[in-house]
Motif scaffolding. Structure first.
Motif, PDB file in Angstrom:
ATOM      1  N   SER A   1     -16.914   9.968 -42.803  1.00 56.17           N
ATOM      2  CA  SER A   1     -16.298   9.495 -44.217  1.00 56.17           C
ATOM      3  C   SER A   1     -17.927   9.920 -43.739  1.00 56.17           C
ATOM      4  O   SER A   1     -19.240   9.738 -43.302  1.00 56.17           O
ATOM      5  CB  SER A   1     -16.307   7.627 -43.929  1.00 56.17           C
ATOM      6  N   LYS A   2     -17.974  10.204 -45.726  1.00 56.88           N
ATOM      7  CA  LYS A   2     -19.405  10.301 -46.361  1.00 56.88           C
ATOM      8  C   LYS A   2     -19.709   8.827 -46.270  1.00 56.88           C
ATOM      9  O   LYS A   2     -19.382   7.522 -45.894  1.00 56.88           O
ATOM     10  CB  LYS A   2     -19.097  10.878 -47.957  1.00 56.88           C
ATOM     11  N   PRO A   3     -21.470   8.597 -45.754  1.00 58.50           N
ATOM     12  CA  PRO A   3     -22.135   7.423 -46.094  1.00 58.50           C
ATOM     13  C   PRO A   3     -21.679   6.623 -47.649  1.00 58.50           C
ATOM     14  O   PRO A   3     -22.123   7.150 -48.597  1.00 58.50           O
ATOM     15  CB  PRO A   3     -23.745   7.932 -45.635  1.00 58.50           C
ATOM     16  N   PHE A   4     -21.914   5.324 -46.935  1.00 63.51           N
ATOM     17  CA  PHE A   4     -21.737   4.605 -48.495  1.00 63.51           C
ATOM     18  C   PHE A   4     -22.212   3.030 -48.438  1.00 63.51           C
ATOM     19  O   PHE A   4     -22.851   2.645 -46.964  1.00 63.51           O
ATOM     20  CB  PHE A   4     -20.013   4.328 -49.371  1.00 63.51           C
ATOM     21  N   PRO A   5     -22.702   1.930 -49.967  1.00 63.18           N
ATOM     22  CA  PRO A   5     -23.111   1.271 -49.108  1.00 63.18           C
ATOM     23  C   PRO A   5     -22.710  -0.239 -47.633  1.00 63.18           C
ATOM     24  O   PRO A   5     -21.554   0.338 -48.267  1.00 63.18           O
ATOM     25  CB  PRO A   5     -23.755  -0.085 -50.442  1.00 63.18           C
ATOM     26  N   LEU A   6     -23.474  -1.114 -47.505  1.00 59.78           N
ATOM     27  CA  LEU A   6     -22.977  -1.886 -47.083  1.00 59.78           C
ATOM     28  C   LEU A   6     -21.986  -3.066 -47.689  1.00 59.78           C
ATOM     29  O   LEU A   6     -20.590  -3.307 -46.770  1.00 59.78           O
ATOM     30  CB  LEU A   6     -23.580  -2.848 -46.284  1.00 59.78           C
ATOM     31  N   VAL A   7     -22.279  -3.157 -49.033  1.00 62.16           N
ATOM     32  CA  VAL A   7     -22.039  -4.189 -49.952  1.00 62.16           C
ATOM     33  C   VAL A   7     -21.109  -3.404 -51.833  1.00 62.16           C
ATOM     34  O   VAL A   7     -22.271  -2.487 -52.305  1.00 62.16           O
ATOM     35  CB  VAL A   7     -22.252  -5.189 -50.455  1.00 62.16           C
ATOM     36  N   SER A   8     -20.213  -2.677 -51.765  1.00 61.51           N
ATOM     37  CA  SER A   8     -19.844  -2.574 -53.155  1.00 61.51           C
ATOM     38  C   SER A   8     -18.989  -3.288 -53.194  1.00 61.51           C
ATOM     39  O   SER A   8     -17.996  -3.875 -52.929  1.00 61.51           O
ATOM     40  CB  SER A   8     -18.926  -1.074 -52.230  1.00 61.51           C
ATOM     41  N   THR A   9     -18.743  -2.553 -54.552  1.00 63.20           N
ATOM     42  CA  THR A   9     -17.403  -3.653 -55.628  1.00 63.20           C
ATOM     43  C   THR A   9     -16.232  -2.448 -55.903  1.00 63.20           C
ATOM     44  O   THR A   9     -16.946  -1.384 -56.439  1.00 63.20           O
ATOM     45  CB  THR A   9     -17.841  -3.762 -57.529  1.00 63.20           C
TER      46      THR A   9
ATOM     47  N   ILE B   1      -6.619   1.123 -50.273  1.00 66.79           N
ATOM     48  CA  ILE B   1      -6.644   1.744 -49.255  1.00 66.79           C
ATOM     49  C   ILE B   1      -7.224   3.369 -49.731  1.00 66.79           C
ATOM     50  O   ILE B   1      -8.250   3.715 -49.867  1.00 66.79           O
ATOM     51  CB  ILE B   1      -5.829   2.144 -48.163  1.00 66.79           C
ATOM     52  N   ASP B   2      -6.012   3.607 -51.212  1.00 66.40           N
ATOM     53  CA  ASP B   2      -6.578   4.662 -52.026  1.00 66.40           C
ATOM     54  C   ASP B   2      -7.168   4.987 -52.939  1.00 66.40           C
ATOM     55  O   ASP B   2      -8.044   5.649 -53.234  1.00 66.40           O
ATOM     56  CB  ASP B   2      -4.581   5.415 -52.943  1.00 66.40           C
ATOM     57  N   GLN B   3      -7.968   3.861 -53.257  1.00 70.20           N
ATOM     58  CA  GLN B   3      -8.971   3.593 -54.216  1.00 70.20           C
ATOM     59  C   GLN B   3     -10.344   3.855 -53.484  1.00 70.20           C
ATOM     60  O   GLN B   3     -11.394   4.188 -53.584  1.00 70.20           O
ATOM     61  CB  GLN B   3      -8.966   1.929 -54.897  1.00 70.20           C
ATOM     62  N   ILE B   4      -9.988   2.757 -52.024  1.00 69.43           N
ATOM     63  CA  ILE B   4     -10.971   3.209 -50.581  1.00 69.43           C
ATOM     64  C   ILE B   4     -11.560   4.145 -50.834  1.00 69.43           C
ATOM     65  O   ILE B   4     -12.665   5.053 -50.409  1.00 69.43           O
ATOM     66  CB  ILE B   4     -10.899   1.958 -50.035  1.00 69.43           C
ATOM     67  N   SER B   5     -10.596   5.127 -50.819  1.00 69.25           N
ATOM     68  CA  SER B   5     -10.510   6.782 -50.170  1.00 69.25           C
ATOM     69  C   SER B   5     -11.018   7.053 -51.218  1.00 69.25           C
ATOM     70  O   SER B   5     -12.212   8.356 -50.726  1.00 69.25           O
ATOM     71  CB  SER B   5      -9.596   7.325 -48.960  1.00 69.25           C
ATOM     72  N   ARG B   6     -11.262   7.335 -52.264  1.00 63.66           N
ATOM     73  CA  ARG B   6     -11.151   8.179 -53.305  1.00 63.66           C
ATOM     74  C   ARG B   6     -12.841   8.022 -53.813  1.00 63.66           C
ATOM     75  O   ARG B   6     -13.055   9.082 -54.077  1.00 63.66           O
ATOM     76  CB  ARG B   6      -9.926   8.171 -54.240  1.00 63.66           C
ATOM     77  N   THR B   7     -12.979   6.671 -53.603  1.00 65.14           N
ATOM     78  CA  THR B   7     -14.291   6.181 -54.564  1.00 65.14           C
ATOM     79  C   THR B   7     -14.867   6.460 -53.330  1.00 65.14           C
ATOM     80  O   THR B   7     -16.545   6.480 -53.788  1.00 65.14           O
ATOM     81  CB  THR B   7     -14.026   4.764 -54.954  1.00 65.14           C
ATOM     82  N   PHE B   8     -15.416   6.227 -52.087  1.00 69.08           N
ATOM     83  CA  PHE B   8     -16.078   5.739 -51.670  1.00 69.08           C
ATOM     84  C   PHE B   8     -16.201   7.117 -50.364  1.00 69.08           C
ATOM     85  O   PHE B   8     -16.959   7.790 -49.744  1.00 69.08           O
ATOM     86  CB  PHE B   8     -16.486   4.363 -50.727  1.00 69.08           C
ATOM     87  N   GLY B   9     -14.887   8.180 -50.626  1.00 67.01           N
ATOM     88  CA  GLY B   9     -15.108   9.347 -49.546  1.00 67.01           C
ATOM     89  C   GLY B   9     -14.898   8.725 -47.826  1.00 67.01           C
ATOM     90  O   GLY B   9     -14.942   9.127 -46.929  1.00 67.01           O
ATOM     91  N   ALA B  10     -14.092   7.035 -47.594  1.00 66.75           N
ATOM     92  CA  ALA B  10     -13.788   6.621 -46.614  1.00 66.75           C
ATOM     93  C   ALA B  10     -12.814   7.670 -45.725  1.00 66.75           C
ATOM     94  O   ALA B  10     -11.594   7.527 -46.753  1.00 66.75           O
ATOM     95  CB  ALA B  10     -13.209   4.923 -46.518  1.00 66.75           C
ATOM     96  N   GLU B  11     -12.650   8.582 -44.798  1.00 63.13           N
ATOM     97  CA  GLU B  11     -11.212   8.688 -43.757  1.00 63.13           C
ATOM     98  C   GLU B  11     -11.162   8.178 -43.457  1.00 63.13           C
ATOM     99  O   GLU B  11     -11.056   6.726 -42.519  1.00 63.13           O
ATOM    100  CB  GLU B  11     -12.442   9.824 -43.168  1.00 63.13           C
ATOM    101  N   GLU B  12      -9.385   8.050 -43.370  1.00 63.68           N
ATOM    102  CA  GLU B  12      -8.493   7.249 -42.020  1.00 63.68           C
ATOM    103  C   GLU B  12      -8.962   5.830 -42.296  1.00 63.68           C
ATOM    104  O   GLU B  12      -8.384   4.982 -41.682  1.00 63.68           O
ATOM    105  CB  GLU B  12      -8.504   8.025 -40.983  1.00 63.68           C
ATOM    106  N   VAL B  13      -8.372   5.698 -43.968  1.00 65.97           N
ATOM    107  CA  VAL B  13      -8.652   3.735 -43.988  1.00 65.97           C
ATOM    108  C   VAL B  13      -6.971   3.280 -43.285  1.00 65.97           C
ATOM    109  O   VAL B  13      -6.624   4.000 -44.135  1.00 65.97           O
ATOM    110  CB  VAL B  13      -8.902   4.288 -44.813  1.00 65.97           C
ATOM    111  N   ARG B  14      -7.012   2.610 -42.419  1.00 68.50           N
ATOM    112  CA  ARG B  14      -5.679   2.092 -41.974  1.00 68.50           C
ATOM    113  C   ARG B  14      -5.091   0.525 -42.518  1.00 68.50           C
ATOM    114  O   ARG B  14      -6.529  -0.584 -42.223  1.00 68.50           O
ATOM    115  CB  ARG B  14      -5.108   1.897 -40.560  1.00 68.50           C
ATOM    116  N   PHE B  15      -5.036   0.085 -42.677  1.00 66.77           N
ATOM    117  CA  PHE B  15      -4.743  -1.722 -43.078  1.00 66.77           C
ATOM    118  C   PHE B  15      -4.101  -2.806 -41.810  1.00 66.77           C
ATOM    119  O   PHE B  15      -3.576  -2.018 -40.649  1.00 66.77           O
ATOM    120  CB  PHE B  15      -3.323  -1.605 -44.195  1.00 66.77           C
ATOM    121  N   ARG B  16      -4.939  -3.186 -41.797  1.00 67.60           N
ATOM    122  CA  ARG B  16      -4.688  -4.490 -40.337  1.00 67.60           C
ATOM    123  C   ARG B  16      -4.320  -5.675 -40.594  1.00 67.60           C
ATOM    124  O   ARG B  16      -3.550  -6.436 -39.579  1.00 67.60           O
ATOM    125  CB  ARG B  16      -6.035  -4.523 -39.706  1.00 67.60           C
ATOM    126  N   HIS B  17      -5.119  -6.375 -41.890  1.00 62.75           N
ATOM    127  CA  HIS B  17      -4.197  -7.360 -41.262  1.00 62.75           C
ATOM    128  C   HIS B  17      -4.563  -8.279 -42.920  1.00 62.75           C
ATOM    129  O   HIS B  17      -5.935  -7.450 -43.487  1.00 62.75           O
ATOM    130  CB  HIS B  17      -4.749  -8.406 -40.695  1.00 62.75           C
TER     131      HIS B  17
END
Length: 289
Positions: free
Chosen positions: A34-42, A54-70
């Motif tokens: 994933s791309k680096p992004f801040p410890l705390v974001s909005t 998940i879709d918003q996190i992936s598109r906005t921050f470049g996070a890869e393979e985001v999976r929901f847990r709880h």
């Protein structure tokens, strides 16, 4: 924030008696890709489902393979500590949140997450507006699950992944709070009758050690969540299950069956195992263990 400002905001709380309905969602992601992004974001927008988040996190921050847990929603007053424990790959993932300050428009909270003996996330004095979502990035742990195609279809295996967590508060008058800690779990007798606590009594809610995911056939279009409540026995088993909220009554029998198979470290009252209620919200097919 200056001390006079904190005093003024605390005075506002006393006048309005505000609390917060807080929804905490836990995700895993592959931080090595994933791309680096801040410890705390909005997040730019608050959404209604884990898939949308998940879709918003992936598109906005470049996070890869985001999976929901709880996910857990709880109504909290200022200064009220809440701790939740979820089993992941045989160890508890434990998070604690404390709303340090609640005003008409926002909350300021401390939050920590541990997996086994490892601290994955610890932040203090994070401020987020009502109906907005804070995204918190944590460290790596062996709580992750990888998904792959096996010889007999999709399979899952434990994996090292990094933590993502979102916090979405809704400011309310304390009289309107739902899912208060006492609603999520309270001591009972074996028949489910309420046990009245004295000020000196110490109650510790049950801790989940094993969850059975509610999964439907591939291609099933199941949306929404199901909220159930049962009684956890001193042996850590679940009885007297009832459905509190459901998007479709046809889902209820499978949800009840899954919830009955949950296992717990039982609640304690003054250091002794006791019967207690436990409320759980299940997102069908989305909890990975």
């Amino acid at each position: 924030i200056s001390l006079p400002a904190i005093s003024a905001r605390a005075q506002l709380l006393r006048q309005g008696d505000y609390g917060a309905g807080v929804t905490v969602a836990i995700y895993q992601y592959d931080d090595t890709r994933s791309k680096p992004f801040p410890l705390v974001s909005t997040l730019r927008a608050t959404v209604s489902t884990p898939e949308e988040e998940i879709d918003q996190i992936s598109r906005t921050f470049g996070a890869e393979e985001v999976r929901f847990r709880h996910v857990r929603s709880v109504g909290l007053r200022e200064g009220e500590t809440f701790t939740d424990s979820q089993p992941m790959n045989g160890q508890p993932l434990v998070w604690t949140i404390v709303p340090r300050l609640v005003t008409r428009g926002d909350i300021t909270f401390d939050l920590s997450v541990r997996y086994g003996d490892k601290v994955l996330l610890e932040v203090k004095s994070v401020t987020v507006n009502s109906n907005e979502t804070a995204l918190l990035r944590g460290g790596q742990g062996s709580f992750g699950v990888s998904e792959f195609q096996g010889p007999n279809g999709p399979e899952k295996a434990p994996a090292t992944r990094a933590l993502l967590l979102t916090v979405t508060p809704v400011i309310q008058n304390t009289t309107a709070l739902r899912n208060k800690a006492s609603d999520l779990s309270r001591p009972t007798d074996q028949f489910g009758s309420k046990v009245v606590l004295d000020r000196s009594d110490i109650f510790v809610m049950p801790s989940l050690t094993s969850r059975v995911p509610l999964v439907f056939a591939p291609g099933s279009q199941v949306r929404g969540s199901i909220t159930l409540e049962g009684i956890v026995t001193p042996e850590g088993r679940v009885t007297n299950v009832r459905v509190l909220d459901s998007p479709d009554p046809a889902l209820n029998p499978k949800a009840v069956e899954a919830f009955r198979q949950y296992r717990f470290t039982p609640a304690q009252l003054n250091g002794r195992p006791t019967y207690a209620t436990y409320r759980e919200t299940i997102v069908p097919g989305k909890s990975l263990l």
